[in-house]
Design a protein around this motif. Structure first.
Motif, mmCIF file in Angstrom:
data_model
loop_
_atom_site.group_PDB
_atom_site.id
_atom_site.type_symbol
_atom_site.label_atom_id
_atom_site.label_comp_id
_atom_site.label_asym_id
_atom_site.label_seq_id
_atom_site.Cartn_x
_atom_site.Cartn_y
_atom_site.Cartn_z
ATOM 1 N N GLY A 66 0.813 -1.202 0.000
ATOM 2 C CA GLY A 66 0.000 0.000 0.000
ATOM 3 C C GLY A 66 0.849 1.255 0.000
ATOM 4 O O GLY A 66 0.324 2.353 0.028
ATOM 5 N N ASN A 67 2.181 1.076 -0.036
ATOM 6 C CA ASN A 67 3.032 2.256 0.050
ATOM 7 C C ASN A 67 3.302 2.839 -1.335
ATOM 8 O O ASN A 67 2.873 2.308 -2.363
ATOM 9 C CB ASN A 67 4.321 1.963 0.835
ATOM 10 C CG ASN A 67 5.331 1.156 0.046
ATOM 11 O OD1 ASN A 67 5.246 1.029 -1.173
ATOM 12 N ND2 ASN A 67 6.308 0.596 0.741
ATOM 13 N N ILE A 68 4.052 3.915 -1.359
ATOM 14 C CA ILE A 68 4.203 4.687 -2.587
ATOM 15 C C ILE A 68 5.047 3.959 -3.640
ATOM 16 O O ILE A 68 4.882 4.186 -4.836
ATOM 17 C CB ILE A 68 4.776 6.086 -2.261
ATOM 18 C CG1 ILE A 68 4.569 7.048 -3.436
ATOM 19 C CG2 ILE A 68 6.234 5.983 -1.833
ATOM 20 C CD1 ILE A 68 4.863 8.492 -3.085
ATOM 21 N N VAL A 69 5.917 3.039 -3.214
ATOM 22 C CA VAL A 69 6.696 2.271 -4.188
ATOM 23 C C VAL A 69 5.776 1.385 -5.012
ATOM 24 O O VAL A 69 5.864 1.322 -6.244
ATOM 25 C CB VAL A 69 7.781 1.431 -3.484
ATOM 26 C CG1 VAL A 69 8.429 0.453 -4.457
ATOM 27 C CG2 VAL A 69 8.843 2.346 -2.884
ATOM 28 N N ALA A 70 4.875 0.693 -4.323
ATOM 29 C CA ALA A 70 3.915 -0.143 -5.032
ATOM 30 C C ALA A 70 3.027 0.704 -5.945
ATOM 31 O O ALA A 70 2.704 0.295 -7.076
ATOM 32 C CB ALA A 70 3.072 -0.927 -4.033
ATOM 33 N N LYS A 71 2.649 1.894 -5.461
ATOM 34 C CA LYS A 71 1.813 2.774 -6.283
ATOM 35 C C LYS A 71 2.577 3.260 -7.513
ATOM 36 O O LYS A 71 2.010 3.390 -8.606
ATOM 37 C CB LYS A 71 1.328 3.959 -5.451
ATOM 38 C CG LYS A 71 0.331 3.562 -4.359
ATOM 39 C CD LYS A 71 -0.035 4.756 -3.483
ATOM 40 C CE LYS A 71 -0.990 4.326 -2.368
ATOM 41 N NZ LYS A 71 -1.289 5.439 -1.435
ATOM 42 N N ALA A 72 3.878 3.550 -7.342
ATOM 43 C CA ALA A 72 4.695 3.980 -8.480
ATOM 44 C C ALA A 72 4.773 2.869 -9.525
ATOM 45 O O ALA A 72 4.669 3.126 -10.732
ATOM 46 C CB ALA A 72 6.092 4.371 -8.005
ATOM 47 N N LEU A 73 4.952 1.642 -9.064
ATOM 48 C CA LEU A 73 4.974 0.518 -10.003
ATOM 49 C C LEU A 73 3.646 0.415 -10.743
ATOM 50 O O LEU A 73 3.605 0.071 -11.936
ATOM 51 C CB LEU A 73 5.261 -0.785 -9.255
ATOM 52 C CG LEU A 73 6.692 -0.954 -8.727
ATOM 53 C CD1 LEU A 73 6.776 -2.142 -7.776
ATOM 54 C CD2 LEU A 73 7.671 -1.127 -9.885
ATOM 55 N N GLY A 74 2.569 0.752 -10.033
ATOM 56 C CA GLY A 74 1.242 0.629 -10.625
ATOM 57 C C GLY A 74 0.928 1.655 -11.690
ATOM 58 O O GLY A 74 0.040 1.439 -12.527
ATOM 59 N N VAL A 75 1.615 2.793 -11.688
ATOM 60 C CA VAL A 75 1.301 3.845 -12.665
ATOM 61 C C VAL A 75 2.238 3.838 -13.865
ATOM 62 O O VAL A 75 2.074 4.654 -14.772
ATOM 63 C CB VAL A 75 1.315 5.254 -12.017
ATOM 64 C CG1 VAL A 75 0.333 5.329 -10.867
ATOM 65 C CG2 VAL A 75 2.717 5.654 -11.573
ATOM 66 N N LEU A 76 3.216 2.917 -13.879
ATOM 67 C CA LEU A 76 4.193 2.890 -14.967
ATOM 68 C C LEU A 76 4.003 1.636 -15.823
ATOM 69 O O LEU A 76 4.211 0.515 -15.348
ATOM 70 C CB LEU A 76 5.620 2.933 -14.404
ATOM 71 C CG LEU A 76 6.003 4.239 -13.705
ATOM 72 C CD1 LEU A 76 7.382 4.122 -13.070
ATOM 73 C CD2 LEU A 76 5.983 5.412 -14.689
ATOM 74 N N PRO A 77 3.620 1.821 -17.089
ATOM 75 C CA PRO A 77 3.445 0.667 -17.973
ATOM 76 C C PRO A 77 4.783 0.009 -18.299
ATOM 77 O O PRO A 77 5.765 0.685 -18.589
ATOM 78 C CB PRO A 77 2.809 1.286 -19.218
ATOM 79 C CG PRO A 77 3.240 2.719 -19.208
ATOM 80 C CD PRO A 77 3.341 3.102 -17.760
ATOM 81 N N ARG A 78 4.797 -1.329 -18.200
ATOM 82 C CA ARG A 78 6.025 -2.094 -18.468
ATOM 83 C C ARG A 78 5.649 -3.447 -19.051
ATOM 84 O O ARG A 78 4.565 -3.955 -18.803
ATOM 85 C CB ARG A 78 6.801 -2.335 -17.156
ATOM 86 C CG ARG A 78 7.376 -1.119 -16.499
ATOM 87 C CD ARG A 78 7.651 -1.377 -15.021
ATOM 88 N NE ARG A 78 6.439 -1.359 -14.221
ATOM 89 C CZ ARG A 78 6.053 -2.317 -13.378
ATOM 90 N NH1 ARG A 78 6.802 -3.401 -13.232
ATOM 91 N NH2 ARG A 78 4.932 -2.213 -12.683
ATOM 92 N N PRO A 79 6.570 -4.052 -19.803
ATOM 93 C CA PRO A 79 6.267 -5.365 -20.379
ATOM 94 C C PRO A 79 6.358 -6.509 -19.375
ATOM 95 O O PRO A 79 5.873 -7.602 -19.636
ATOM 96 C CB PRO A 79 7.328 -5.525 -21.477
ATOM 97 C CG PRO A 79 8.470 -4.662 -21.023
ATOM 98 C CD PRO A 79 7.845 -3.504 -20.318
#
Length: 270
Positions: A66-79
Motif C-alpha cells: 500500500g506504500n508509494i513504491v507499489a503505487k509507483a509501479l502501478g502507474v508505470l506501464p512495463r512489459p
C-alpha cells in the motif's frame, strides 16, 4: 540483470508558504536539494511485481503493497514485473521526502530498463507533490504545490550536509494545517546559496509547536560550525551545511555523543 538506485534524501533549503488553496493544497515556493545518500532500491526483472522492505526503518512500513513504491509501479506501464528489495535507511514521516524519493528511484529504474511514458511527470505528480522533483533528484525551484519545477545550477554541489532527526514521526498534513496563513513574502532571488541563506522555512514554527524536540535539534545544530541550519520540509528532520568535511564529522560525533537517541545521516549535496 539487477538495477540499483539510491533514493536520495530530499531537503528544502528554503520553503515559503504563500497561501492556502481552495483545493486544500498550499501555494508555495521551495528550493529542493538532494543528499547523495538515502534508501537503496535493487530491482530485478520478474514475472510479477514484488516488494521486500529491509533496513533500519523497514518495520515502519507495515503495508508494503500500500506504500508509494507499489503505487509507483502501478502507474508505470512495463512489459514485465519487477522484484524490488528496498533498504529503508531514512526515517518515515521525516521531511526528507523518503517515500517520494523511493518513488523517484522506481521511475529511474523503469526508465533504465524500459523507458518512461511521455506523461511521466503527470503520473509522478499524482503520487505526491515531491515525487516529480525526486525523479531527477537535482537542485531545483518548485512552485505551485511543488510540482512546477525549474532546475537550477547549484553553487552548493558537494557541500557537506548533516541530517538529524529526533526519531519522532511528524505527518505533513497537521503541520500545514497548523500554519497561521500569513504570507511572509516570496523566496529571494540569486544563487542557490543566496536563496538558502536569505530564505526560511515557514513550516518550522508550526512543526516545533507540534513536535518540540525539533527546537532542541535546531539549537544543537546551530551550536556547531555550520554556516546554515534549518528544518527540512514539514519536519522533523533538520539539516546543517558545512564548509569542510572535518567540521561536519566533528559535529556528527559530538551530537552522537550528546544525543545518542537521535538519528543522523551525513553526506554531500548533489
Amino acid at each position: 540483470m539487477a538495477v540499483t538506485e539510491t533514493a536520495y534524501a530530499k531537503i528544502n533549503l528554503a520553503l515559503h508558504v504563500r497561501r492556502r488553496r481552495e483545493d486544500g493544497y498550499h501555494e508555495l515556493e521551495t528550493l529542493f536539494a538532494f543528499v547523495d545518500a538515502g534508501d537503496v532500491l535493487t530491482a530485478r526483472p520478474a514475472d510479477r511485481d514484488e516488494l521486500k522492505v529491509v533496513g533500519e526503518f523497514g518495520g515502519q512500513l507495515t503495508d508494503p503493497f500500500g506504500n508509494i513504491v507499489a503505487k509507483a509501479l502501478g502507474v508505470l506501464p512495463r512489459p514485465g514485473g519487477l522484484d524490488i528489495t528496498m533498504e529503508k535507511n531514512l526515517p518515515v514521516a521525516a521531511g526528507l521526502g523518503g517515500g517520494s524519493a523511493d518513488a523517484g528511484a522506481v521511475f529511474r529504474i523503469v526508465r533504465e530498463l524500459h523507458g518512461l511514458p511521455d506523461d511521466w511527470q503527470t503520473r509522478a505528480a499524482k503520487l505526491g507533490a515531491d515525487v516529480p522533483a525526486c525523479v531527477e533528484s537535482v537542485t531545483c525551484i518548485g512552485r505551485g504545490t511543488g510540482t512546477e519545477l525549474e532546475p537550477v545550477e547549484s553553487d552548493l554541489t558537494g557541500t557537506p550536509v548533516l541530517l538529524v532527526n529526533p526519531r519522532v514521526p511528524l505527518a505533513t498534513g497537521p503541520v500545514f494545517n497548523a500554519w497561521d496563513g500569513e504570507d511572509r513574502g516570496p523566496m529571494p532571488l540569486g544563487t542557490v546559496s543566496d536563496i538558502a541563506q536569505q530564505g526560511r522555512n515557514d513550516l518550522e514554527e508550526p512543526a516545533v509547536r507540534l513536535c518540540p524536540p525539533i527546537a532542541e535539534v535546531l539549537t544543537s545544530l546551530a551550536g556547531t560550525d555550520a554556516f546554515l541550519s534549518r528544518m527540512s520540509g514539514s519536519g522533523a528532520t533538520c539539516f546543517a551545511l558545512y564548509r569542510h568535511h572535518d567540521a561536519m564529522r566533528e559535529a556528527a560525533e559530538k551530537l552522537a555523543s550528546d544525543y545518542p537517541q537521535w538519528w543522523q545521516m551525513s553526506g554531500n549535496l548533489r
